[in-house]
Each structure stands twice: as structure tokens, then as C-alpha cells.
Design an enzyme around this catalytic site. Sequence first.
Site, short mmCIF file in Angstrom:
data_model
loop_
_atom_site.label_atom_id
_atom_site.label_comp_id
_atom_site.label_asym_id
_atom_site.label_seq_id
_atom_site.Cartn_x
_atom_site.Cartn_y
_atom_site.Cartn_z
N LYS A 1 0.82 -1.22 0.00
CA LYS A 1 0.00 0.00 0.00
C LYS A 1 0.85 1.27 0.00
O LYS A 1 0.47 2.27 -0.60
CB LYS A 1 -0.96 -0.01 1.20
N LYS B 1 -10.35 -2.54 -2.92
CA LYS B 1 -10.69 -1.16 -3.29
C LYS B 1 -9.43 -0.35 -3.57
O LYS B 1 -9.47 0.64 -4.30
CB LYS B 1 -11.53 -0.51 -2.19
N LYS C 1 -5.72 -9.62 -6.53
CA LYS C 1 -6.71 -9.83 -5.47
C LYS C 1 -7.68 -8.65 -5.47
O LYS C 1 -7.31 -7.50 -5.71
CB LYS C 1 -6.03 -9.98 -4.12
#
Length: 283
Positions: free
Chosen positions: A73, A156, A153
Amino acid sequence: VVDLHAITVNQDPKVLKNNIRETVATFIASGIDPKKSIIFNQSQVSAHSEVAWILSCVARMGWLNRMTQFKEKAGKDKEKASIGLYSYPILMAADILLYDSEIVPVGKDQKQHLEITRDIAKSFNHNYGDTFIIPESKIDKNVQTVLGTDGRKMSKTYQNTIDIFADEKSLKKQIMSIVTDSKGIEDKKNPESCNIFNIFKLIASEDEVKKMKKNYVEGGYGYGHAKTHLLNLILDLYREERKLYSELIKNPGHLYDILLKGEKKARIIAEKVLRRVRSKLGY
């Protein structure tokens, strides 16, 4: 409803408020009964924040540095990532340990978070005496990794999700954007390597999956056909749930009432554990 976790990245307050409502409506429309299960937003039970801080004094930097989700991330410029994004697993540990959870159902990508939760709980118990139950993860092999519209995967973060409660136009757009190869209609295709099929088989019956496989292998069946097939399946399979969601989202007062009642119930459980933690610390 993990609204504390949500602010690890910048949030528009109006959008976040709406997302909270949508999440509650999604839970209920998906079959979670607020009379049987406690639905509340995390930010309204302050024990989550307090226990997260306490656990952060037990957790070790080395444990957090091994967390692959932060690396994914944060990307290359991790120095600009928030401390919250880095310490996210500690707040998740608090979410779990505050309710004496014994079994936690997770996807494969969340197993590492359960492992660090166990490490933190064991460390606290070792330092201060038996306080927390050591939870076990439960992973359903059939859905341990749900693939998104681009083959990665479903997340969002990657914007590759399918919102089954979206209006039909938006839902169709999401499905029609599923990434495929360039094979033509007459070409035979490998269903197992197709993003459409990988999503389809999660929700279709065995007979429907067999028919879809046959279409791929025999040829004369284009990806446009497959996407339409998936769209129609979702609309048919979740017809009642979509209707209920639509009714719920139009009544925010009812959703807030559910959150308020859930908050009161959750506080009773969480504060019981919090008192136990404070006592062990000498507070």
C-alpha cells in the site's frame, strides 16, 4: 465498521460518512441481523484506540517491518506513508483482542495480521500475566483469495472490485471493464485463466460452472457473452438483497439507530476487557 482504519489514507469527511452508511446497509442486506449480531462503528468505542496504544508499546518494529500489506500500500515512497498505515496491524489486533475472539475468519492476505495479533497477545501475557485469549485464524479455501476484475486480489485499493449493490448501470460498467486477453469469439479459451470465469465460479452453481466451462472450451463464445452472463447472474442471484439495500440506504436514520444500539452493546464487552488490561498494567 472500521472507520478508524479508513483514515490511514486521506478521506473526504462527507464521503467517509456516506461510506459508513453504505457499509451498514451492505452488512444487513447481506444477511447480518443486527438483532443477533452487534453492528457498530469502531470510532465510537474508544477502547479500540486506547488498547491499540497499549499494544503498540508491546509490539516491536521488526514485527511491523515484516508486514507485506504495508509495503504494497505504501509503494516505493513509504517515507511519505502515514504512521497509521504503518501501525494498522496493531489497531487490528486491538479490534480482535478486545472481544476475547477465539476464531477469526480471514482471507489468505490477512493471515499475517492474525499472526502479529497472536505475537502481541503472547508478549503482553508474558509481561503482565494471562490477559488476552490467543486467537486462531480460519481461512475458507474456496475464497481465501478473491480475484478482482484485473486478475489481482480484489481490493478497493486496486479499484478492481464489483459492487453487487451498485445501480445496474454502474454494475454493468464494472463488469464490462474486467480485463481479458485478445482471443476472438471463435477461439477456444482456458476458463481457469480468465478473470470473468474466476469471479463467476465463486457465486454460480456447479451446473452453471460446468456450462460456462463448456462454452469456453468449445469456442464460439466471446468475452462479451461471458460478461453479460456474469452480470445477469449477479442481478438474478442478489435481486432481493439489492432491493433491501436500496430501501435501507434511503433511510439513514434507521442505519444510525442500528449503529447507536450496537455501540452501547459493544462498549459493555470492550470495556470489560479494557478494565482487565488496565488492572494488569497497574492503572
